[in-house]
Design a protein around this motif. Structure first.
Motif, PDB file in Angstrom:
ATOM      1  N   ASP A 104       0.822  -1.203   0.000  1.00  0.00           N
ATOM      2  CA  ASP A 104       0.000   0.000   0.000  1.00  0.00           C
ATOM      3  C   ASP A 104       0.863   1.263   0.000  1.00  0.00           C
ATOM      4  OD1 ASP A 104       0.640  -0.776   2.719  1.00  0.00           O
ATOM      5  OD2 ASP A 104      -0.758   0.759   3.408  1.00  0.00           O
ATOM      6  N   LEU A 105       2.048   1.191   0.590  1.00  0.00           N
ATOM      7  CA  LEU A 105       2.954   2.339   0.552  1.00  0.00           C
ATOM      8  C   LEU A 105       3.525   2.540  -0.845  1.00  0.00           C
ATOM      9  CD1 LEU A 105       4.768   1.792   3.954  1.00  0.00           C
ATOM     10  CD2 LEU A 105       3.130   3.611   3.404  1.00  0.00           C
ATOM     11  N   VAL A 106       3.803   1.445  -1.538  1.00  0.00           N
ATOM     12  CA  VAL A 106       4.275   1.543  -2.930  1.00  0.00           C
ATOM     13  C   VAL A 106       3.180   2.169  -3.788  1.00  0.00           C
ATOM     14  CG1 VAL A 106       5.004   0.237  -4.959  1.00  0.00           C
ATOM     15  CG2 VAL A 106       5.877  -0.385  -2.703  1.00  0.00           C
ATOM     16  N   ALA A 107       1.942   1.723  -3.600  1.00  0.00           N
ATOM     17  CA  ALA A 107       0.820   2.279  -4.361  1.00  0.00           C
ATOM     18  C   ALA A 107       0.640   3.766  -4.053  1.00  0.00           C
ATOM     19  CB  ALA A 107      -0.456   1.509  -4.048  1.00  0.00           C
ATOM     20  N   ALA A 108       0.743   4.138  -2.778  1.00  0.00           N
ATOM     21  CA  ALA A 108       0.616   5.545  -2.400  1.00  0.00           C
ATOM     22  C   ALA A 108       1.727   6.376  -3.030  1.00  0.00           C
ATOM     23  CB  ALA A 108       0.636   5.685  -0.879  1.00  0.00           C
ATOM     24  N   TRP A 109       2.924   5.817  -3.092  1.00  0.00           N
ATOM     25  CA  TRP A 109       4.050   6.515  -3.719  1.00  0.00           C
ATOM     26  C   TRP A 109       3.724   6.831  -5.177  1.00  0.00           C
ATOM     27  CZ3 TRP A 109       8.483   8.839  -2.395  1.00  0.00           C
ATOM     28  CH2 TRP A 109       9.382   9.135  -3.419  1.00  0.00           C
ATOM     29  N   HIS A 110       3.247   5.829  -5.890  1.00  0.00           N
ATOM     30  CA  HIS A 110       2.935   6.026  -7.314  1.00  0.00           C
ATOM     31  C   HIS A 110       1.731   6.960  -7.496  1.00  0.00           C
ATOM     32  CE1 HIS A 110       6.003   3.339  -8.724  1.00  0.00           C
ATOM     33  NE2 HIS A 110       5.537   2.361  -7.961  1.00  0.00           N
ATOM     34  N   ASP A 111       0.700   6.797  -6.685  1.00  0.00           N
ATOM     35  CA  ASP A 111      -0.503   7.621  -6.813  1.00  0.00           C
ATOM     36  C   ASP A 111      -0.243   9.089  -6.509  1.00  0.00           C
ATOM     37  OD1 ASP A 111      -1.903   5.334  -7.461  1.00  0.00           O
ATOM     38  OD2 ASP A 111      -2.855   5.130  -5.491  1.00  0.00           O
ATOM     39  N   SER A 112       0.676   9.368  -5.606  1.00  0.00           N
ATOM     40  CA  SER A 112       0.934  10.747  -5.187  1.00  0.00           C
ATOM     41  C   SER A 112       1.887  11.490  -6.124  1.00  0.00           C
ATOM     42  CB  SER A 112       1.527  10.761  -3.779  1.00  0.00           C
ATOM     43  OG  SER A 112       2.849  10.252  -3.801  1.00  0.00           O
ATOM     44  N   HIS A 113       2.507  10.774  -7.046  1.00  0.00           N
ATOM     45  CA  HIS A 113       3.513  11.375  -7.934  1.00  0.00           C
ATOM     46  C   HIS A 113       4.663  11.964  -7.125  1.00  0.00           C
ATOM     47  CE1 HIS A 113       0.828  10.759 -11.299  1.00  0.00           C
ATOM     48  NE2 HIS A 113      -0.130  11.302 -10.566  1.00  0.00           N
ATOM     49  N   ALA A 114       4.953  11.342  -5.998  1.00  0.00           N
ATOM     50  CA  ALA A 114       6.007  11.829  -5.112  1.00  0.00           C
ATOM     51  C   ALA A 114       7.375  11.791  -5.782  1.00  0.00           C
ATOM     52  CB  ALA A 114       6.028  11.005  -3.826  1.00  0.00           C
ATOM     53  N   VAL A 115       7.529  10.944  -6.779  1.00  0.00           N
ATOM     54  CA  VAL A 115       8.825  10.847  -7.450  1.00  0.00           C
ATOM     55  C   VAL A 115       9.238  12.185  -8.058  1.00  0.00           C
ATOM     56  CG1 VAL A 115       8.022  10.032  -9.707  1.00  0.00           C
ATOM     57  CG2 VAL A 115      10.263   9.348  -8.869  1.00  0.00           C
TER      58      VAL A 115
END
Length: 85
Positions: free
Chosen positions: A45-56
């Motif tokens: 779920d943290l990986v998904a949140a990372w991708h969904d938030s465009h945090a990169v």
């Protein structure tokens, strides 16, 4: 001239992204392998949140600003092996 009506929403969204990036990075284990920054998260779920938030995008900007521009790889830690007994 007046600010656009939508400006407060843009500012709030930008703030959330930056804030979320820090919150998510607090859960990551970073390593560098072959010039790639690898972020290992303990849960999917943290990986998904990372991708969904465009945090990169925020991380890329910070890395570039500090002179450490490199590709980023995000993975989930493997599940621990549980032996029966």
């Amino acid at each position: 001239m007046h600010q656009p009506v939508w400006w407060p929403e843009v500012v709030a969204a930008a703030d959330r992204r930056r804030h979320v990036t820090g919150l998510l990075l607090a859960h990551a284990t970073p390593t560098v392998d072959g010039g790639t920054l690898r972020l290992e998260f303990p849960r999917p779920d943290l990986v998904a949140a990372w991708h969904d938030s465009h945090a990169v995008a925020a991380l890329d900007g910070a890395l570039a600003h500090l002179g450490w521009g490199m590709p980023v790889q995000v993975v989930c830690s493997p599940a621990p092996v549980v032996s029966g007994g």
